[in-house]
Enzyme design. Structure first.
Site, PDB file in Angstrom:
ATOM      1  N   TYR A 108     -39.919  -6.945   3.777  1.00 52.09           N
ATOM      2  CA  TYR A 108     -39.769  -6.697   2.338  1.00 52.09           C
ATOM      3  C   TYR A 108     -39.488  -7.976   1.567  1.00 52.09           C
ATOM      4  O   TYR A 108     -38.675  -8.813   1.985  1.00 52.09           O
ATOM      5  CB  TYR A 108     -38.607  -5.727   2.088  1.00 52.09           C
ATOM      6  CG  TYR A 108     -38.923  -4.289   2.425  1.00 52.09           C
ATOM      7  CD1 TYR A 108     -39.897  -3.585   1.731  1.00 52.09           C
ATOM      8  CD2 TYR A 108     -38.228  -3.637   3.428  1.00 52.09           C
ATOM      9  CE1 TYR A 108     -40.180  -2.256   2.029  1.00 52.09           C
ATOM     10  CE2 TYR A 108     -38.486  -2.310   3.744  1.00 52.09           C
ATOM     11  CZ  TYR A 108     -39.469  -1.624   3.039  1.00 52.09           C
ATOM     12  OH  TYR A 108     -39.733  -0.320   3.351  1.00 52.09           O
ATOM     13  N   ARG A 168       0.855  -1.192   0.000  1.00 53.03           N
ATOM     14  CA  ARG A 168       0.000   0.000   0.000  1.00 53.03           C
ATOM     15  C   ARG A 168       0.890   1.241   0.000  1.00 53.03           C
ATOM     16  O   ARG A 168       1.402   1.648  -1.035  1.00 53.03           O
ATOM     17  CB  ARG A 168      -0.920   0.000   1.232  1.00 53.03           C
ATOM     18  CG  ARG A 168      -1.909  -1.154   1.278  1.00 53.03           C
ATOM     19  CD  ARG A 168      -2.921  -1.008   2.414  1.00 53.03           C
ATOM     20  NE  ARG A 168      -2.282  -0.748   3.709  1.00 53.03           N
ATOM     21  CZ  ARG A 168      -2.942  -0.673   4.860  1.00 53.03           C
ATOM     22  NH1 ARG A 168      -4.268  -0.817   4.867  1.00 53.03           N
ATOM     23  NH2 ARG A 168      -2.308  -0.444   5.999  1.00 53.03           N
ATOM     24  N   MET A 176     -34.320  -0.585   6.981  1.00 55.47           N
ATOM     25  CA  MET A 176     -33.443   0.529   7.328  1.00 55.47           C
ATOM     26  C   MET A 176     -33.484   0.839   8.822  1.00 55.47           C
ATOM     27  O   MET A 176     -32.454   1.153   9.426  1.00 55.47           O
ATOM     28  CB  MET A 176     -33.823   1.776   6.534  1.00 55.47           C
ATOM     29  CG  MET A 176     -32.892   2.955   6.773  1.00 55.47           C
ATOM     30  SD  MET A 176     -33.329   4.418   5.826  1.00 55.47           S
ATOM     31  CE  MET A 176     -32.883   3.894   4.166  1.00 55.47           C
TER      32      MET A 176
END
Length: 394
Positions: free
Chosen positions: A269, A140, A317
């Site tokens: 849902y 990195r 949510m």
């Protein structure tokens, strides 16, 4: 102590600062007397609260802190913490002056950053401490070979910079096979020798993260940087459990609704769960906006009165559903544990990570700001103790 900025929400994450103290001390016991213990408190203390965790870590014997951004360092300074702070991550060049103003030490990994820091330090009229980062195999940040030596040479010669440290980072110290970690350590030691021979300096040497601190005593060197382990989490399932760590966070929420539904009732849902029997379904006021993983839909569990309650249907949510059919006498307002212990059972961050295909780091860091943090040890007690001992870091 309850977070003064608490939002009025029914769910909360309770952080046990005594566990942080225990973990920092347990890790410190692994170190030689002269090895510096740096506590990594980036990402808001891995979701636990950077300021309270920093106070607990300093109380427990850590003497330096590490963050990932200038803003994180500024938050600690604004809280009155004066301990040395190392900024580990990417520094936007435009933030150099802010880093100096906050009295942060900086990890440096390219010439552009070095030059920007030197200019900012010159303008500020004060020396800036830097830690040169070498890439020994992480791939990195950091330099290798002659480019790394040129960077070190510039740092040594620059009157506005204090070449305080030399660092690298393990890529595989959390794996059972430590052969590559040992290769990295060998490379790092050779670089250290070359820096010492060429420039006649002895900066602080550090490469060990939590995994390296636990698994590779030979890599302790002058300083270790412990992150995930101070929060009571092992860096991976392959790391030895010989060091006793205590999970520092417990996430709870109350039951806000209970209803009985018939066999064959679709839930949430997409109707991804249809009841196979008459069921008692409870609602919890938590969802993926709080950082509770949607990937636990239909496969995770929570703890109600020490008993496992399956998640039913998709996590929404703001809410999700659980099956309490087999748990008698449950009522509105009863506490449900999403993370942590209840009775003789516990849901760990590692368990959630395994179910969702990630790591315990992400589970903790993903718990959102809208989940209030509460602290089981009074922060003022930590401050008073540190100040009473003449500690200059608060």
């Amino acid at each position: 102590m309850e977070n003064a900025a608490r939002v009025n929400r029914p769910t909360r994450a309770i952080v046990d600062l005594d566990a942080i103290v225990h973990n920092v001390r347990a890790l410190g016991d692994l170190l030689p007397p002269d090895t510096i213990h740096m506590a990594v408190v980036k990402a808001d203390g891995y979701g636990h609260g950077a300021v309270p965790v920093s106070l607990a870590a300093l109380f427990a014997g850590a003497t330096r802190l590490a963050v990932a951004t200038v803003e994180e360092g500024e938050e600690l300074r604004e809280a009155g913490i004066e301990a040395p702070i190392l900024l580990l991550g990417n520094l936007p060049l435009t933030h150099a002056a802010r880093a100096i103003e906050a009295d942060l030490s900086l990890a440096v990994y390219n010439e552009e950053t070095l030059e920007a820091l030197s200019s900012a330090a010159k303008e500020a009229g004060r020396a800036l401490s830097i830690h040169i980062k070498f890439d020994t195999g992480m791939g990195r940040l950091g330099l290798w070979g002659e480019r790394a030596m040129r960077l070190a040479d510039k740092a040594v010669k620059d009157p506005h910079l204090n070449f305080e440290g030399i660092m690298s980072h393990f890529a595989t110290a959390d794996e059972r096979d430590l052969s590559f970690a040992l290769i990295q350590l060998e490379r790092f030691n050779k670089l250290i020798e070359e820096v010492a021979d060429r420039f006649n300096v002895k900066p602080i040497r550090h490469i060990s993260n939590s995994a390296g601190t636990i698994a590779l005593p030979e890599a302790h060197l002058d300083m270790v940087r412990t992150g995930i382990a101070i929060y009571g989490q092992y860096p991976s399932p392959e790391i030895s459990r010989d060091v006793e760590l205590i999970e520092a966070m417990r996430w709870v929420a109350p039951i806000t609704n209970i209803k009985r539904v018939a066999k064959g009732t679709p839930l949430s849902y997409g109707s991804t769960h249809v009841t196979s029997r008459e069921s008692i379904v409870a609602t919890l006021p938590v969802g993926y906006a709080d950082g509770y993983p949607r990937l636990l839909s239909n496969k995770g569990t929570v703890l109600v009165d020490g008993k496992r309650a399956p998640i039913l249907g998709r996590i929404c949510m703001d809410i999700f559903l659980i099956d309490i059919t087999e748990i008698p006498a449950v009522k509105l307002g009863d506490e449900v544990v999403l993370l942590g212990n209840s009775g003789d059972d516990a849901i760990t961050a590692e368990e959630i990570a395994n179910l969702t295909g990630t790591i315990n780091y992400e589970v903790l860091c993903s718990i959102s700001k809208r989940v209030p943090r509460e602290y089981s040890t009074c922060i003022e007690v930590l401050k008073e103790d540190l100040e009473g001992r003449g500690y200059k870091s608060i």
